[in-house]
Design an enzyme around this catalytic site. Structure first.
Site, PDB file in Angstrom:
ATOM      1  N   ARG A  13       0.832  -1.177   0.128  1.00  0.00           N
ATOM      2  CA  ARG A  13      -0.070   0.082  -0.014  1.00  0.00           C
ATOM      3  C   ARG A  13       0.800   1.284   0.120  1.00  0.00           C
ATOM      4  NH1 ARG A  13      -5.483  -1.640   3.267  1.00  0.00           N
ATOM      5  NH2 ARG A  13      -5.106  -3.896   3.358  1.00  0.00           N
ATOM      6  N   ASP A  45      -2.872 -16.538  -2.136  1.00  0.00           N
ATOM      7  CA  ASP A  45      -3.244 -15.651  -3.314  1.00  0.00           C
ATOM      8  C   ASP A  45      -2.338 -15.219  -4.080  1.00  0.00           C
ATOM      9  OD1 ASP A  45      -3.288 -13.847  -1.120  1.00  0.00           O
ATOM     10  OD2 ASP A  45      -5.202 -13.060  -1.723  1.00  0.00           O
ATOM     11  N   GLU A  63     -11.199  -7.536  -5.851  1.00  0.00           N
ATOM     12  CA  GLU A  63     -10.534  -8.764  -6.853  1.00  0.00           C
ATOM     13  C   GLU A  63     -11.579  -9.123  -8.222  1.00  0.00           C
ATOM     14  OE1 GLU A  63     -10.905  -8.939  -3.752  1.00  0.00           O
ATOM     15  OE2 GLU A  63      -8.758  -8.813  -3.209  1.00  0.00           O
TER      16      GLU A  63
END
Ligand code: DMJ
Length: 646
Positions: free
Chosen positions: A281, A410, A545
């Site tokens: 981020r 993921d 997503e």
């Protein structure tokens, strides 16, 4: 009367022309007519002239619009001439085209009004009627076009707007291409594109209003209580949103955020931050903003935070700890374990590699490359699939036997592909690991639901298949499509499309039209619905997503249905998560449209990722963050693909 005795005409002799001899030339015929005219009496000549004058006057009287028509043609030509200099030719037969005219130059978004043409209520009603939503939107597009035509006093034919009154031969013969059905469709889809882009800008402004009024400089907005929550105390939402504002051309908002970064943001704080979250981020956001703006303020800040995160790698195994104190320069694992999450330690590479390239300091790249190298060699994978935890002392996988593409694993898969792309597709080990993992997914995790045969990615726990899929897994269609775009097997794109449909169904099959955090698919014959949701999994955190994958699928296939799906999802966010005083909130129950139960939190990724991907999805400009020039980190911050010499 002896005519020859009346020499009342003048004979003009031309050199080489025999006088009086027959000659069929135009000149000779003209002279002969003149001779005959002169042979008539004065009365005969006056009568003939009078008849001609009368005929001329009648002609004028019977065509009253003749001069008008002439004037019209003249001004039309003038318009066309001037248009050919200032912008595209806009034929007069189009309904009120002037304001549409030439492609507008970018203007300050605050000067633009959002279109009401496709307001949420219409969509919401249709959604609740449980029709096929994608068809609904397509129908709406045609209906808009028809309505637009009717409002302008013209008739509509298959979406083409034709003005019967002024149709010309040219129009009928298809010579007037500006007025052709195809061009009308282009015009309509351009209108749609700008109104959808403007809707995203408007959503961003609304989110920003809440953040600015109640959470300025803090990590996350709590829009219901008009307060904020702190995670790292570093203005997370503001930093995550910087490049989104730049891409959405929200200049005013960008400038105020930039001045906060310049004057208020300090990383010299005694605070524990999560290595992965602050890398994707903060470091990712600053690097990307530096690349988009060229402003070294962001590079300097990126260097500062990057340097302060490095103590995380001081572990016995070189597998980093999850937490770092950026003020003290110390790092540690979570209190209850010495493990780190596999996705976390393998999804910081794009950012640290880029930091090394920019600073020419190899330490950053070396640290993250070491992690990849170790994970590559580790035992405990299943056909390229990795477990979820790794020990920071011995560098081994722990809690083995559980394989998922969801939480904790993921972005390992995402970063294998994206590092390979970032580095110019030379690092074969990354590619091999990625290709093997996708085969592992197909072999072990891919199944079809019942009754409608939706393709989904489940989980494996000690050999036992579970038809559970996190919303997080919906990054996969986009990643597969990106791989296919970069020359990987075409069947990756086929799988991407199938999974994209499934992720979309995870939204539209819910009563709010928003996906829950986790779904379970039915696999037994005789099931009545494909998707089940457990009580504890009904929340929606405004995650990106699915929108992210819709963006890739649209960009790489040019199939507009993905935009329609995205538009539908955006409307549902507007309806069920928008807080009127400013901001959007996560909700607890996507199955209760009466009371979705707000959680009073707007995650930073809603601005950093979700709204950015919406915008990129609705834009038909493939050069807006070209996928051949940029690779998005897992928080949607675009980083450059390295030039081949790097
Ligand atoms: C984001 O922080 C990133 O996309 C991460 O990879 C997964 N979780 C959130 C969004 O859901």
């Amino acid at each position: 009367m002896h005519l020859s005795s009346r020499p009342d005409y003048v004979t003009i002799s031309f050199p080489g022309q025999g006088s009086g001899s027959y000659n069929n030339s135009k000149q000779w015929r003209r002279q002969s007519c003149w001779r005959k005219w002169k042979q008539l009496s004065r009365l005969q000549r006056s009568l003939i002239l009078l008849i001609f004058v009368l005929l001329f006057i009648c002609g004028i009287a019977s065509y009253p619009s003749f001069t008008e028509h002439l004037r019209g043609l003249t001004s039309e030509k003038q318009d066309a001439d001037s248009n050919s200099i200032l912008g595209p030719f806009i034929p007069l037969v189009l309904p009120e085209p002037a304001k549409q005219g030439p492609p507008p130059l970018p203007e300050l978004p605050s000067q633009r009004k959002s279109s009401n043409k496709r307001g949420p209520p219409v969509l919401q009603n249709r959604l609740q009627q449980k029709g096929n939503a994608s068809e609904t939107v397509v129908e709406d597009r045609a209906a808009d076009s028809k309505k637009e035509g009717e409002e302008n006093g013209v008739i509509s034919w298959r979406g083409a707007v034709i003005d019967t009154g002024e149709a010309t031969e040219g129009t009928k013969n298809g010579e007037n291409k500006e007025d052709s059905p195809a061009n009308q469709q282009v015009k309509t889809s351009k209108d749609l594109e700008s109104s959808w882009l403007e809707a995203v800008r408007e959503a961003f402004r609304h989110a920003w209003k809440g953040y600015k009024e109640s959470a300025w400089g803090h990590d996350e907005l709590r829009p219901m209580s008009k307060s904020y929550s702190e995670w790292f105390g570093l203005g997370l939402t503001l930093i995550d949103a910087l490049d989104t504002m730049w891409i959405l051309e929200l200049k005013e908002e960008f400038e105020e955020a930039k001045s906060w970064v310049a004057t208020e943001l300090s990383f010299n704080k005694n605070v524990d931050v999560n290595l992965f979250e602050s890398t994707i981020r903060i470091l990712g956001g600053l690097l990307s903003t530096y690349h988009l703006t060229g402003d070294t303020l962001f590079l300097d800040k990126a260097k500062d935070i990057g340097y302060r995160l490095m103590p995380a790698f001081n572990t016995p195994s070189k597998i980093p700890y999850s937490d770092v104190n950026i003020g003290k320069g110390t790092a540690h694992p979570p209190r209850w374990t010495s493990d780190s999450t596999v996705a976390e330690v393998t999804s910081i590479q794009l950012e640290f590699r880029e930091l090394s390239r920019l600073t020419q300091e190899p330490q950053y790249q070396a640290a993250v490359a070491e992690v990849m190298m170790q994970v590559h060699k580790l035992d405990g994978k299943l056909d390229g699939l990795v477990p979820m935890f790794i020990n920071t002392n011995n560098g081994q996988f722990t809690h083995q036997g559980i394989y998922t593409l969801g939480a904790r694993a993921d972005s390992y898969y995402e970063y294998l592909l994206k590092q390979w792309i970032q580095g110019g597709k030379k690092e074969n080990q990354l590619l091999e690991d990625y290709l093997q993992a996708i085969e592992g997914v197909k072999k072990n995790l891919l199944q079809k639901s019942s009754p409608n045969g939706l393709t989904f990615v489940g989980e494996l726990s000690h050999g036992q298949f579970s038809p559970k899929m996190d919303h997080l897994v919906c990054f996969l269609p986009g990643t597969l499509a990106l791989g296919a775009h970069n020359g990987l097997p075409a069947d990756h794109m086929d799988l991407a499309k199938e999974l994209m449909e499934t992720c979309y169904q995870m939204y539209i099959q819910m009563e709010t039209g928003l996906s829950p955090e986790i779904v379970h698919f039915n696999m037994h014959q005789g099931s009545t619905r494909d998707i089940e949701v457990k009580l504890a999994d009904r929340h929606n955190l405004l995650r990106p997503e699915t929108v992210e994958s819709l963006f890739y699928l649209h960009r790489l296939t040019n199939d507009h249905k993905y935009q329609d799906w995205g538009w539908e999802i955006l409307q549902n966010f507007e309806k069920y998560t928008k807080v009127s005083s400013g901001g959007y909130t996560s909700i607890n129950n996507v199955r209760d449209p009466e009371y979705p139960s707000p959680r009073d939190k707007m995650e930073s990724f809603f601005l950093g990722e979700t709204l950015k991907y919406f915008y990129l999805l609705f834009s038909n400009n493939t050069n807006l963050i070209s996928l051949d020039q940029y690779v998005f980190n897992t928080e949607a911050h675009p980083l450059p693909i390295w030039p081949s010499t790097a």
